[in-house]
Motif scaffolding. Structure first.
Motif, short mmCIF file in Angstrom:
data_model
loop_
_atom_site.label_atom_id
_atom_site.label_comp_id
_atom_site.label_asym_id
_atom_site.label_seq_id
_atom_site.Cartn_x
_atom_site.Cartn_y
_atom_site.Cartn_z
N LEU A 149 0.83 -1.20 0.00
CA LEU A 149 0.00 0.00 0.00
C LEU A 149 0.87 1.25 0.00
O LEU A 149 0.62 2.20 -0.76
CB LEU A 149 -0.92 0.00 1.22
N ALA A 150 1.88 1.28 0.85
CA ALA A 150 2.76 2.44 0.91
C ALA A 150 3.45 2.67 -0.43
O ALA A 150 3.55 3.81 -0.91
CB ALA A 150 3.79 2.26 2.02
N ASP A 151 3.90 1.59 -1.05
CA ASP A 151 4.56 1.70 -2.35
C ASP A 151 3.60 2.21 -3.42
O ASP A 151 3.94 3.08 -4.22
CB ASP A 151 5.14 0.35 -2.75
N ALA A 152 2.38 1.66 -3.43
CA ALA A 152 1.39 2.07 -4.43
C ALA A 152 1.00 3.53 -4.25
O ALA A 152 0.82 4.27 -5.23
CB ALA A 152 0.16 1.18 -4.34
N CYS A 153 0.86 3.97 -3.01
CA CYS A 153 0.55 5.38 -2.77
C CYS A 153 1.66 6.28 -3.31
O CYS A 153 1.39 7.32 -3.91
CB CYS A 153 0.35 5.63 -1.27
N GLY A 154 2.91 5.86 -3.10
CA GLY A 154 4.02 6.64 -3.62
C GLY A 154 3.99 6.74 -5.13
O GLY A 154 4.23 7.81 -5.71
N GLN A 155 3.68 5.63 -5.79
CA GLN A 155 3.64 5.63 -7.25
C GLN A 155 2.53 6.54 -7.79
O GLN A 155 2.67 7.15 -8.85
CB GLN A 155 3.42 4.21 -7.75
N LEU A 156 1.43 6.64 -7.06
CA LEU A 156 0.28 7.42 -7.53
C LEU A 156 0.27 8.85 -7.00
O LEU A 156 -0.62 9.62 -7.33
CB LEU A 156 -1.02 6.72 -7.10
N GLY A 157 1.24 9.19 -6.17
CA GLY A 157 1.28 10.54 -5.62
C GLY A 157 0.27 10.77 -4.52
O GLY A 157 -0.11 11.91 -4.25
N ILE A 158 -0.15 9.72 -3.86
CA ILE A 158 -1.09 9.83 -2.73
C ILE A 158 -0.27 9.99 -1.46
O ILE A 158 0.58 9.14 -1.14
CB ILE A 158 -1.98 8.58 -2.64
N SER A 159 -0.53 11.05 -0.73
CA SER A 159 0.30 11.35 0.44
C SER A 159 -0.40 11.12 1.77
O SER A 159 0.22 11.24 2.83
CB SER A 159 0.78 12.81 0.39
#
Length: 266
Positions: free
Chosen positions: A11-21
């Motif tokens: 989840l943390a990695d996917a948020c980083g890829q999508l620009g979700i902070s």
């Protein structure tokens, strides 16, 4: 929970890829991964934890059950503080077995808040009562409307107890916009959550939350209500949906972000 099929590192990695902070966390996966490990994970990923869900279930009559619930909620407050969020979402609890006394159940919630509010304040955490749709009143949450939630919250300082505004649970209530204004005036909107209403509901109804844009709720309308009331915090998307959970989590997260832009921001 929207993408519970992803591990917390995924989840943390996917948020980083999508620009979700921002990310709202649930206690069960946090406890499984480890509280301190999760706190480090989100810090290292540059993620802000918006809320921790959930505390509550405060309607027990039996003294031992009540004491256990209070202890669990104190632990939840401590977990929220460790994760760096200042909001613990509360699902208040349903009727105890054999009881039909809604008023008594709500009063026991108030009694519990009187104990938990100061404890949370000492740790920099606010309690956010979440009213749930009336179909959950018997077994999960005797607080069904924002008015009921505010009637409880307003017994206590706003920096201790406020409310969660969740579109899924209140979209049907034509008094809700006025209650959002009431909550905003008192500084009691502690979090704002989105999910769409789609039918037919699944058996058990817990996993019926629709993807944004798939159902009956005008998300921009509700965003306008909370913003007009003065809320400027994060907006969470919280979807319990077996169909979404069966799909690739990265795909669902990307879709959710796209729907958020399309149906909430634009």
């Amino acid at each position: 929970m929207t993408v519970k099929q992803l591990s917390l590192p995924e989840l943390a990695d996917a948020c980083g890829q999508l620009g979700i902070s921002n990310v709202g966390l649930w206690r069960e996966p946090v406890q499984s991964y480890g509280l301190e490990a999760t706190a480090k994970l989100v810090r290292d990923a540059g993620l802000t934890v918006t809320t921790l869900c959930r505390g509550g279930f405060l309607t027990a009559i039996d003294p031992r059950e009540r004491a256990a619930a209070l202890d669990d909620n104190r632990r939840a407050v401590d977990e929220a503080a460790t994760l760096g969020t200042d909001v613990l979402v509360l699902v208040s609890g349903g009727l105890p077995a054999g009881s039909r006394d809604l008023h008594g159940a709500r009063e026991r919630i108030a009694d519990a808040l009187g104990e938990l509010g100061p404890y949370a304040e000492e740790r920099g955490v606010k309690l956010a009562i979440e009213p749930l749709h009336p179909m959950y009143a018997s077994d999960r949450c005797v607080v069904s409307t924002l008015a009921q939630a505010l009637d409880l919250a307003e017994r206590f300082p706003a920096h201790q107890v406020g409310v969660t505004v969740d579109t899924y649970h209140i979209w049907w209530d034509d008094t809700a916009p006025a209650q959002i204004a009431r909550a905003g005036a008192g500084g009691r909107i502690h979090t704002f959550q989105l999910a769409d209403w789609t039918t037919p509901l699944p058996q058990g109804v817990l996993t019926g939350r629709g993807q944004i844009g798939d159902g009956a709720i005008d998300m921009r309308e509700w965003k306008a209500y909370v913003e007009t009331a003065g809320y400027a915090g994060a907006i969470e998307v919280e979807l319990f949906n077996e169909g979404l959970w069966a799909r690739d989590g990265h795909e669902v997260l990307a879709e959710t972000a796209e729907r958020f832009v399309e149906h909430v921001i634009r």
